[in-house]
Design an enzyme around this catalytic site. Structure first.
Site: not given
Length: 366
Positions: A60, A62, A67-69, A98, A129, A161, A193, A273, A277
């Site tokens: 897992h 990225h 991120g981006g939230e 996300t 997501y 989300r 997720h 992870d 984020s």
């Protein structure tokens, strides 16, 4: 061409005692208490006082950053190749999170190919997501079937989300992945997720109970968020994945609790992870802080499981080696030290710190 590691205390991951390991190019070709080999150009490494374990598998990651939230400035950085080798990781599974607006499956495919060119082994999951899943080909089934590095799909459940995917839609997604897996000879995972939402793993358990989609295709992750549901799912025969924390002692306690609660410990894995984020939310689902996942939490959590929770090394190391490889159906090519396995090897020093790393027979770190 040939490399001979001598006098290592080998955990394959089962303890084999002192062994020599001979590999040629990317494959282990011999293991024995003593190997006398003198043929051409042989690199000999004396590993006396060190432990040899399989290269770690982080399923897992990225790789493009998550991120981006918290608006554009909250985008997390892309994975750097050096992060993998310095943390003993020789196999990664990359994915989107996300944010699939400013990052794409096309970029994910390119990054996966780059990591493979760098010398480790990299796979990826299509999707993100949301549902319907973003893809390269226009179809999850086509991505898994025709893209050699694609082993499944990513989706989010039980999270504020997500796309509020229905149970029927999730079942259909899993059925598509299963068909593609049969066509392509892959594992075909629906990597989920799992947030802290009200539904927990109820959707997945309902699908397993009421449809013919085999449980092996469903892979909930971040299972610390839904621990009791994860235990119930594992008792049904499913795989469960726990995300390691920045606090290694906290990771060790969670993993020990999982080992104590789940009878079939082979179905337990953990992942980092990394570069994802780590937002902090208040009770109104408003973001009040942001962190970034790190790959170094993976082995640090396992090491703490050994040193603080007194779990034997051979049992703890399975959570990031043989268990993951079996779950992804790449065992015994990956996840173990054996003849004909890939020469993915991590040497640990007397303090169980990472000393040297080999990926597919190449010395990546010394």
């Amino acid at each position: 061409m040939f490399t001979l590691i001598k006098n290592a205390d080998v955990y394959a991951p089962q303890p084999l005692g002192q062994q020599d390991i001979l590999f040629c190019n990317d494959k282990i070709i011999a293991m024995a208490p003593t190997i006398d080999f003198d043929f051409g150009d042989v690199t000999v490494i004396d590993a006396a006082g060190k432990k040899a374990v399989p290269g770690f598998i982080d399923q897992h990651v990225h790789v493009l950053g998550g991120g981006g939230e918290g608006s554009f400035r909250s985008r997390c950085p892309e994975l750097d190749f050096s992060q993998t080798v310095k943390n003993g990781v020789t196999t990664v599974v990359g994915m989107l999170g996300t944010d699939s607006m400013t990052r794409s499956v096309e970029n994910l495919v390119a990054k996966t190919k780059a990591l493979n060119e760098d010398g480790i082994t990299a796979y990826f999951l299509t999707g993100a997501y949301e549902y319907p899943s973003p893809t390269l080909s226009g179809s999850v089934k086509k991505d898994v079937t025709f893209l050699s590095e694609c082993i499944g799909v990513k989706i989010a459940i039980s999270d504020h989300r997500n796309s509020c995917i229905t149970t029927q839609e999730l079942a259909r997604l899993a059925a598509d992945v299963r068909q593609a897996a049969l066509f392509s000879g892959k594992v075909g995972v629906v990597h989920m997720h799992t947030g802290r939402g009200k539904s927990g793993l109820s959707q997945v358990m309902a699908i397993v109970e009421n449809t013919d989609v085999p449980i092996k295709h469903f892979r909930p992750t971040h299972c610390g968020n839904q621990f009791e549901d994860a235990v119930a799912f594992a008792k049904m025969g499913g795989w469960v994945d726990f995300t390691t924390y920045e606090d290694s002692s906290k990771s060790a306690k969670m993993l020990k609790r999982a080992l104590d609660s789940i009878e079939d410990s082979e179905k337990i894995t953990c992942s980092s992870d990394s570069n994802g984020s780590m937002p902090k939310w208040n009770d109104k689902r408003e973001m009040i802080g942001m962190g970034v996942g790190s790959m170094e939490t993976l082995y640090k959590g396992v090491r703490a499981l050994i040193t603080e929770e007194n779990v034997p090394l051979e049992q703890a190391i399975r959570l990031i080696t043989s268990n993951v490889a079996k779950g992804l159906e790449i065992y015994p090519k990956k996840g173990c030290l054996a003849v004909d396995s890939d020469a993915d090897i991590v040497l640990l020093d007397e303090n169980l710190d990472i000393d040297s790393v080999f990926a597919k027979g190449r010395k990546m770190m010394e």
